[in-house]
Design an enzyme around this catalytic site. Structure first.
Site, short mmCIF file in Angstrom:
data_model
loop_
_atom_site.label_atom_id
_atom_site.label_comp_id
_atom_site.label_asym_id
_atom_site.label_seq_id
_atom_site.Cartn_x
_atom_site.Cartn_y
_atom_site.Cartn_z
N HIS A 61 -101.41 -15.14 -59.45
CA HIS A 61 -101.29 -14.08 -60.44
C HIS A 61 -101.28 -12.72 -59.73
N GLY A 98 -63.12 -28.82 -48.04
CA GLY A 98 -63.47 -27.86 -49.08
C GLY A 98 -62.48 -27.70 -50.20
N SER A 99 -62.40 -26.47 -50.72
CA SER A 99 -61.58 -26.20 -51.90
C SER A 99 -60.90 -24.85 -51.76
N GLY A 119 -68.45 -21.79 -40.91
CA GLY A 119 -69.18 -21.41 -42.13
C GLY A 119 -68.38 -21.61 -43.41
N LYS A 144 -72.87 -12.41 -52.34
CA LYS A 144 -74.28 -12.03 -52.54
C LYS A 144 -74.60 -10.69 -51.90
N LEU A 147 -70.67 -26.66 -54.96
CA LEU A 147 -71.77 -25.80 -54.54
C LEU A 147 -72.09 -26.07 -53.07
N GLY A 167 -66.22 -15.21 -62.01
CA GLY A 167 -65.87 -14.10 -62.88
C GLY A 167 -67.08 -13.24 -63.21
N GLU A 191 -70.09 -13.10 -61.55
CA GLU A 191 -70.68 -12.44 -60.38
C GLU A 191 -69.81 -11.26 -59.93
N GLY A 237 -61.55 -15.78 -67.01
CA GLY A 237 -62.48 -16.87 -66.80
C GLY A 237 -63.91 -16.38 -66.70
P1 FAD Z 1 -65.65 -25.07 -47.52
O1 FAD Z 1 -66.78 -24.15 -47.45
O2 FAD Z 1 -64.46 -24.68 -48.34
O3 FAD Z 1 -65.22 -25.34 -46.01
C1 FAD Z 1 -64.10 -26.08 -45.68
C2 FAD Z 1 -63.57 -25.57 -44.36
O4 FAD Z 1 -62.56 -26.47 -43.91
C3 FAD Z 1 -62.91 -24.20 -44.45
O5 FAD Z 1 -63.50 -23.31 -43.54
C4 FAD Z 1 -61.45 -24.46 -44.10
O6 FAD Z 1 -60.89 -23.41 -43.32
C5 FAD Z 1 -61.55 -25.73 -43.27
N1 FAD Z 1 -60.34 -26.53 -43.28
C6 FAD Z 1 -59.59 -26.90 -44.35
N2 FAD Z 1 -58.58 -27.69 -43.97
C7 FAD Z 1 -58.69 -27.82 -42.62
C8 FAD Z 1 -57.94 -28.53 -41.65
N3 FAD Z 1 -56.89 -29.26 -41.98
N4 FAD Z 1 -58.34 -28.45 -40.36
C9 FAD Z 1 -59.42 -27.72 -40.01
N5 FAD Z 1 -60.17 -27.05 -40.89
C10 FAD Z 1 -59.80 -27.11 -42.17
N6 FAD Z 1 -71.83 -22.01 -53.79
C11 FAD Z 1 -73.17 -21.91 -53.86
O7 FAD Z 1 -73.86 -22.94 -53.75
N7 FAD Z 1 -73.79 -20.70 -54.03
C12 FAD Z 1 -73.08 -19.56 -54.16
O8 FAD Z 1 -73.67 -18.49 -54.32
C13 FAD Z 1 -71.67 -19.63 -54.10
N8 FAD Z 1 -70.94 -18.52 -54.22
C14 FAD Z 1 -69.58 -18.60 -54.12
C15 FAD Z 1 -68.85 -17.43 -54.25
C16 FAD Z 1 -67.47 -17.47 -54.17
C17 FAD Z 1 -66.67 -16.19 -54.30
C18 FAD Z 1 -66.80 -18.72 -53.91
C19 FAD Z 1 -65.31 -18.78 -53.78
C20 FAD Z 1 -67.53 -19.89 -53.79
C21 FAD Z 1 -68.93 -19.84 -53.90
N9 FAD Z 1 -69.71 -20.99 -53.81
C22 FAD Z 1 -71.07 -20.90 -53.91
C23 FAD Z 1 -69.11 -22.31 -53.59
C24 FAD Z 1 -69.23 -22.71 -52.09
O9 FAD Z 1 -68.63 -21.72 -51.30
C25 FAD Z 1 -68.57 -24.06 -51.86
O10 FAD Z 1 -69.09 -25.01 -52.76
C26 FAD Z 1 -68.84 -24.53 -50.44
O11 FAD Z 1 -68.35 -23.61 -49.50
C27 FAD Z 1 -68.22 -25.90 -50.20
O12 FAD Z 1 -68.46 -26.30 -48.88
P2 FAD Z 1 -67.46 -27.29 -48.11
O13 FAD Z 1 -68.03 -27.43 -46.75
O14 FAD Z 1 -67.22 -28.49 -48.91
O15 FAD Z 1 -66.06 -26.52 -48.06
P1 NAD Z 2 -65.59 -21.97 -63.26
O1 NAD Z 2 -65.14 -23.35 -63.47
O2 NAD Z 2 -67.03 -21.67 -63.04
O3 NAD Z 2 -65.10 -21.05 -64.50
C1 NAD Z 2 -63.75 -20.98 -64.89
C2 NAD Z 2 -63.67 -20.40 -66.30
O4 NAD Z 2 -62.31 -20.07 -66.59
C3 NAD Z 2 -64.12 -21.37 -67.40
O5 NAD Z 2 -65.07 -20.73 -68.21
C4 NAD Z 2 -62.82 -21.70 -68.13
O6 NAD Z 2 -63.03 -22.00 -69.49
C5 NAD Z 2 -62.03 -20.41 -67.94
N1 NAD Z 2 -60.56 -20.54 -68.08
C6 NAD Z 2 -59.75 -21.52 -67.59
N2 NAD Z 2 -58.44 -21.28 -67.91
C7 NAD Z 2 -58.41 -20.11 -68.61
C8 NAD Z 2 -57.37 -19.33 -69.20
N3 NAD Z 2 -56.08 -19.69 -69.14
N4 NAD Z 2 -57.70 -18.18 -69.86
C9 NAD Z 2 -58.99 -17.78 -69.93
N5 NAD Z 2 -60.02 -18.49 -69.39
C10 NAD Z 2 -59.75 -19.64 -68.72
O7 NAD Z 2 -64.70 -21.45 -62.02
P2 NAD Z 2 -64.87 -20.20 -61.04
O8 NAD Z 2 -65.66 -19.12 -61.69
O9 NAD Z 2 -63.49 -19.91 -60.56
O10 NAD Z 2 -65.73 -20.79 -59.86
C11 NAD Z 2 -65.26 -21.93 -59.10
C12 NAD Z 2 -66.42 -22.68 -58.50
O11 NAD Z 2 -67.02 -21.94 -57.46
C13 NAD Z 2 -67.53 -22.92 -59.52
O12 NAD Z 2 -67.33 -24.17 -60.14
C14 NAD Z 2 -68.77 -22.91 -58.72
O13 NAD Z 2 -69.12 -24.23 -58.43
C15 NAD Z 2 -68.41 -22.20 -57.42
N6 NAD Z 2 -69.17 -20.92 -57.36
C16 NAD Z 2 -70.53 -20.97 -57.37
C17 NAD Z 2 -71.26 -19.79 -57.34
C18 NAD Z 2 -72.76 -19.86 -57.35
O14 NAD Z 2 -73.29 -20.93 -57.10
N7 NAD Z 2 -73.46 -18.77 -57.62
C19 NAD Z 2 -70.62 -18.57 -57.31
C20 NAD Z 2 -69.24 -18.56 -57.31
C21 NAD Z 2 -68.53 -19.75 -57.32
#
Ligand code: FAD
Ligand code: NAD
Length: 466
Positions: free
Chosen positions: A445, A145-146, A40, A52, A320, A186, A188, A181
């Protein structure tokens, strides 16, 4: 001799696991390697799902506390944080186990361990006891991922100086929390802890929050969050974070060079995320990265090494989950000889605060920059009967349509359930619909979705209820 696969996916997040399932559905012998110990990815384990869950539970807590304003008297409302966290953890476990079940059902082989390239056709998997298995494969998809980025010289300790991961599991409600940020994470997580009782301060280096979002929405969003008690310090760049006995001191400077310190017991650093290519041994097989150290791919998600592909947060584009999933499906279909593709013009973005914010397509700023002439239709939830009936009237729907052809180019919404309403506009845009097409579609409606219809009517200045 180890087993040979047609495709190995490295990473079991929404990009990787969806891709692996689709590959298996298409008849390809598929394995997925995941190092985390559960499937996941970031999304299910430490991202979308736990955040969430906490957003929902904290909103319920806040609502129940304020029910007496609506004529429903309740007794003393108390927070049980450990129980609330347990509920969040349950949601994560159920969903991650669900993915494991889907792997079994679709006959995807799951390797638990860290994957890296031995050669372009061999993936090494090391488990937590460092035992190595070599998997031979025709093709590899990188979906690793990231990870969160910090500020220079500031390390996450996940206790006082936390990333989103620490902010999802705090042991007690902070007295004062500084959020560095004003982006998705930040706002949420700031909302969660503010509703649970913390004094929250968002420190943002730019002069607005949620960069890249339609500016009118971003302004309205900040106005509403301020009313809810979140404090904003715009144009304050965080330069240093120092741990002290009572928590941390955050040093900032504004654009005139004035310094200001903030003290707090918890600091959440949410200044973005970076592609995770660590330990994959990409240099060995010569995979190219782009200027932001993401894996460079072509439109078919192929890297410069022709049997290796990459998808999700590790490549360019919005970070995303649904973008990663759609890329996973597209690359699987391409590999199976079909023509998978992703339409990057219709990827919605939703911030799950209260109210929600949802955006799709071009913003007003982008259309102006690109010299595209457009019409604007707007409708406020203040005039929507369902919103009025339940007293949830903040926000509006804005639709941007081409001035000549009336084709919908973008939509930006803030208000109740707009994270769901945006799907209608996504479908309309996929079909190349005009605003008139939406306006002439019958909407039930009383629903919030009538605000979308009215905004579409308003593009030609014929909204009925405003
Ligand atoms: P990831 O979900 O990061 O999955 C990558 C996986 O690869 C990880 O499980 C990792 O352990 C594994 N991995 C890495 N390197 C290796 C390796 N060498 N060998 C084996 N496994 C490895 N996005 C939304 O669309 N809606 C949201 O509401 C939302 N909320 C978020 C809230 C938070 C707090 C955060 C941090 C992110 C949120 N995101 C949201 C962003 C979303 O989680 C990511 O965009 C998404 O998970 C990316 O999917 P991915 O499969 O590319 O990578
Ligand atoms: P973000 O890119 O959304 O926001 C980062 C913010 O930090 C920006 O507004 C930037 O100007 C600010 N910033 C950067 N350097 C700074 C500094 N030195 N001092 C003060 N402010 C500074 O990044 P995030 O909130 O860390 O989220 C990362 C990614 O995770 C997002 O790009 C998003 O794609 C994903 N995410 C998505 C959801 C969702 O879909 N609901 C929820 C959470 C995360």
């Amino acid at each position: 001799m180890s087993e040979k696969f047609q495709v190995v996916v490295i990473g079991g997040g929404p990009g990787g696991y969806v891709c692996a399932i689709r590959l298996a559905q298409l008849g390809l012998k598929t394995a997925c390697v995941e190092s985390r110990g559960s499937l996941g990815g970031t999304c299910l384990n430490i991202g979308c799902i736990p955040s969430k869950s906490l957003l929902n539970l904290s909103e319920e807590f806040h609502k129940v506390k304020n029910l007496s304003n609506k004529g429903i008297e309740v007794g003393e409302v108390k927070l049980n944080l450990p129980k609330l966290m347990k509920n969040k953890d349950k949601a994560v476990t159920v969903l991650t186990k669900g993915v494991e079940f889907l792997f079994k059902k679709n006959k995807v082989t799951y390797f638990k361990g860290t994957g890296s390239f031995k050669s372009k056709n061999e993936v090494s998997v090391k488990d937590d006891k460092n035992k190595e298995t070599i998997i031979k494969t025709e093709k590899v998809i990188i979906a690793t991922g990231s990870v969160p980025v910090s500020l220079p010289d500031i390390k996450f300790d996940e206790e006082i100086i936390v990333s989103s991961t620490g902010a999802l599991s705090l042991k007690k409600v902070p007295r004062k929390m500084v959020v560095v940020g004003g982006g998705y994470i930040g706002l949420e997580m700031g909302s969660v802890w503010s509703r649970l009782g913390a004094e929250v301060h968002v420190v943002e280096s730019l002069d607005h929050i949620t960069p890249g979002m339609d500016r009118e929405i971003s302004k309205e969003f900040m106005k509403i969050l301020k009313k809810q008690g979140i404090n904003f310090h715009l144009e304050h760049k965080v330069e240093k974070v120092k741990r002290v006995d009572s928590g941390a001191i955050i040093s900032t400077s504004d654009k005139e060079g004035n310094k200001k310190d903030f003290e707090c017991d918890i600091v959440l650093i949410s200044v973005g995320r970076k592609a995770n290519t660590h330990g994959l041994n990409l240099e060995k097989i010569g995979i190219e990265l782009d200027e932001k150290k993401r894996i460079r791919t072509n439109k078919s998600f192929q890297t410069n090494v022709n049997n290796i592909y990459a998808i999700g947060d590790v490549i360019s584009g919005p970070m995303l989950a649904h973008k990663a999933e759609d890329e996973g499906i597209a690359v699987a279909e391409n590999i199976a000889g079909q023509s998978g593709h992703v339409n990057y013009d219709t990827i919605p973005g939703v911030v799950y605060t209260s109210p929600e914010v949802a955006t799709i397509g071009k913003t007003e700023e982008q259309l102006n920059e690109q010299n595209i002439k457009f019409k604007v239709g707007k409708f406020s939830f203040m005039a929507n009967s369902r919103a009025k009936a339940i007293d949830d009237v903040e926000g509006f729907v804005k639709i941007l349509a081409d001035e000549k052809t009336d084709k919908v180019l973008g939509a930006h919404l803030i208000g109740p359930h707009v994270g769901e309403l945006i799907a209608e506009i996504g479908v309309a845009m996929e079909f190349g619909a005009s605003s008139e097409d939406i306006a002439r579609t019958c909407h039930a409606h009383p629903t919030f979705s009538e605000a979308v219809k009215e905004a579409a009517l308003s593009v030609d200045k014929r909204a009925i209820h405003s």
